[in-house]
Enzyme design. Structure first.
Site, PDB file in Angstrom:
ATOM      1  N   SER A 245      74.222 -31.582  42.309  1.00  0.00           N
ATOM      2  CA  SER A 245      72.998 -30.979  42.821  1.00  0.00           C
ATOM      3  C   SER A 245      72.860 -29.638  42.134  1.00  0.00           C
ATOM      4  O   SER A 245      73.717 -28.773  42.283  1.00  0.00           O
ATOM      5  CB  SER A 245      73.102 -30.779  44.329  1.00  0.00           C
ATOM      6  OG  SER A 245      72.077 -29.932  44.749  1.00  0.00           O
ATOM      7  N   ARG A 246      71.807 -29.490  41.342  1.00  0.00           N
ATOM      8  CA  ARG A 246      71.695 -28.254  40.559  1.00  0.00           C
ATOM      9  C   ARG A 246      71.279 -27.071  41.416  1.00  0.00           C
ATOM     10  O   ARG A 246      71.287 -25.942  40.960  1.00  0.00           O
ATOM     11  CB  ARG A 246      70.738 -28.446  39.395  1.00  0.00           C
ATOM     12  CG  ARG A 246      71.443 -29.184  38.286  1.00  0.00           C
ATOM     13  CD  ARG A 246      70.559 -29.557  37.138  1.00  0.00           C
ATOM     14  NE  ARG A 246      71.094 -30.793  36.595  1.00  0.00           N
ATOM     15  CZ  ARG A 246      70.408 -31.887  36.372  1.00  0.00           C
ATOM     16  NH1 ARG A 246      69.114 -31.894  36.603  1.00  0.00           N
ATOM     17  NH2 ARG A 246      70.978 -32.954  35.909  1.00  0.00           N
TER      18      ARG A 246
END
Ligand code: ATP
Ligand code: MG
Length: 518
Positions: A366-367
């Site tokens: 998850s950036r």
């Protein structure tokens, strides 16, 4: 003299009006259908039509102008093509496709044109939104820093999703992609999040089972289902996600939090490829047209968390992509991976070996990361990913049957228990506080005396014990969103008490069995 000047004025006025005359598209602009079939039409005439404009074809049908050539245009039909024939008249309307939006849609199942499919009454919303809309600009956006809890332990702890984020769910067929998205919708119950589920090119039976599941868990009341099944024409499948987004945007711009699921964009790409080939557009890699990236990027860019000035609403997107034989480097998967803010990778192998949800933690990311996690979750989940990676590495070595030292054994034991605790059944979302408590127990190695197979049952019992005897602990974690050192200590103490109870009960039972009548 006077007359001449009056004529002059009239001439001037006429000239001014001619110069200022604007040619407007009106319904009276008409052309003729010269070819039709497979949901695609060719119309001659209509020189002033714009790209994406809605055309009205005789017999109460609509089409969407897609290809603008010098003397003819290519359009996609937003209905069945059976009733059309060559020679029909096509009118330009000056409008683009719009759908009814607003609260009237909650709990409804509609087709991509907003027509109800659930047999209910017609939708009476007075508000319409066009299906295509520009994405919010940079200055209209706020940071993504509030969690959108999925209720899935593995995701909330390691791959957190924030409100306004776009997180891709990717995996082979039958790996639990839809289940993951539907569970996330179910978990939004009572959290004041509106959900939109867009089914694209799916079997009617699959869509039906999703709707039944949503109904069963009371999640349909706050959900809108936009449905275009595999039997529908490619143009309808193509506009379905844009319709869903328009419906979602109405809620977002009125200041609410919205979650949208696109299930799935691989089929959307295939529908667009079919349209493009029928329109005779040049094809590129894997026969997809050159603008295939753009159709997905302009869709997903519409997800955002709005600034407070615009009401602070948010639109979180969970697009789904199906891969073939785990190939995430194919054309469409790489496109969508590069557009989104992270991906949850589901693996068939894990799914088959019973790890469900089959999240491959190594390939998922998850950036937005920790920014979308509350303090409590951040505190306990920091090392989970690392421990699991360590475990996987060691597990590979241990397959060779080598002698294992004690430290390796403990890593393997901890990893196996952690993997076990992250397994979760369908439609059984776990609250944030329970995930935090479970991970606190696991990360402090307090369950090392419990056999791996029994870890989940033991954890459920412990959480029940806490709910029955110390409900204030979970309530406090939920309220403050923090796990104080005192609370962490309390969890350890309560666990000791719980374990003592279990041992005592087991001893009593043994005594009863040995002393009782045989
Ligand atoms: P498709 O490629 O057909 O769309 P999918 O990837 O969306 O499949 P699902 O339909 O969500 O997969 O799930 C496939 C099967 O796995 C279903 O029968 C579902 O009930 C089961 N399943 C999914 N998640 C879980 C889970 N966490 N626990 C147990 N069973 C699960
Ligand atoms: Mg599915």
């Amino acid at each position: 003299m006077e007359t001449i000047s009056a004529y002059g004025e009239i001439a001037e006025e006429l000239k001014r009006q001619v110069r200022g005359y604007k040619f407007e598209n009106r319904l009276s602009d008409a052309g003729r259908v010269v070819a039709c079939g497979d949901g695609v039409l060719t119309v001659e005439g209509l020189p002033n039509v714009k790209n994406g404009e809605l055309l009205y074809i005789g017999r109460d049908k609509y089409a969407l102008a897609m290809n603008l050539e010098e003397y003819k245009i290519g359009a996609i039909l937003l209905a069945d093509s059976y009733e059309l024939s060559e020679g029909d008249i096509a009118y330009s309307t000056g409008k683009i496709v719009g759908v009814p939006v607003g609260d009237a849609l909650l709990g409804r199942v509609v087709n991509p044109l907003g027509v109800p499919l659930d047999g209910g009454k017609p939708i009476t919303s007075k508000k319409y939104r066009s299906v295509e809309a520009p994405a919010p600009a940079i200055f209209d956006r706020a940071n993504v820093n509030q969690p959108l809890l999925t209720g899935i332990k593995a995701i909330d702890s390691m791959i957190p999703v924030g409100k306004g984020q776009r997180e891709l769910i990717i995996g082979d067929r039958q790996t639990g992609k839809t289940a993951l998205a539907v569970d996330t919708i179910i978990n939004q119950k009572g959290k004041n999040v509106v959900c939109v589920y867009v089914a694209i090119g799916q079997k009617t039976s699959s869509v039906n089972s999703v709707i039944q599941t949503l109904k069963q868990y009371g999640a349909l009341d706050y959900t809108v289902v936009v449905c275009s099944t595999a039997s529908e024409s490619a143009p309808l499948q193509y506009i379905a996600p844009y319709t869903g987004t328009a419906i979602a945007e109405e809620f977002m711009y009125s200041g609410r939090d919205v979650l949208i699921v696109y299930d799935d964009l691989s089929k959307h790409a295939v529908a667009y490829r079919a349209i493009s080939l029928l329109l005779k557009r040049p094809s590129g890699r894997e026969a997809y047209p050159g603008d295939i990236f753009y159709i997905h990027s302009r869709l997903l860019e519409r997800s955002a968390r709005l600034s407070d000035k615009l009401g602070g609403g948010s639109l979180t997107a969970l697009p789904i992509i199906e891969t073939l034989a785990g190939d995430i480097s194919a054309y469409i998967p790489t496109n969508v991976i590069s557009i989104t803010d992270g991906q949850i990778y589901l693996e068939s192998e894990l799914f088959r070996s019973g790890v469900r949800p089959a999240v491959n933690v190594g390939l998922s990311v998850s950036r937005v990361g920790g920014a979308a996690q509350c303090k409590a979750m951040k505190k306990v989940s920091g090392k989970v990913r690392l421990d699991l990676a360590h475990y996987r590495e060691m597990a590979q070595f241990s397959q060779f049957g080598a002698e294992l030292d004690d430290s390796t054994k403990s890593i393997l034991g901890k990893g196996a228990r952690l993997t076990e605790i992250l397994k979760q059944n369908q439609a059984s979302p776990v609250s944030m506080s329970h995930t935090v408590i479970a991970l606190t127990v696991m990360m402090n190695d307090l369950f090392s005396d419990i056999p791996v197979r029994e870890v989940n049952a033991a954890m459920d019992n412990f959480l029940d014990f806490l709910e029955a005897n110390h409900p204030e602990l979970a309530a406090r974690i939920e309220e403050t969103q923090q796990l104080s050192d005192e609370d962490e200590q309390l969890i350890k103490e309560y666990l000791a008490v719980y374990k003592g109870n279990v041992t005592r009960i087991a001893e009593d039972r043994k005594a009863l069995q040995s002393g009782g009548p045989s």
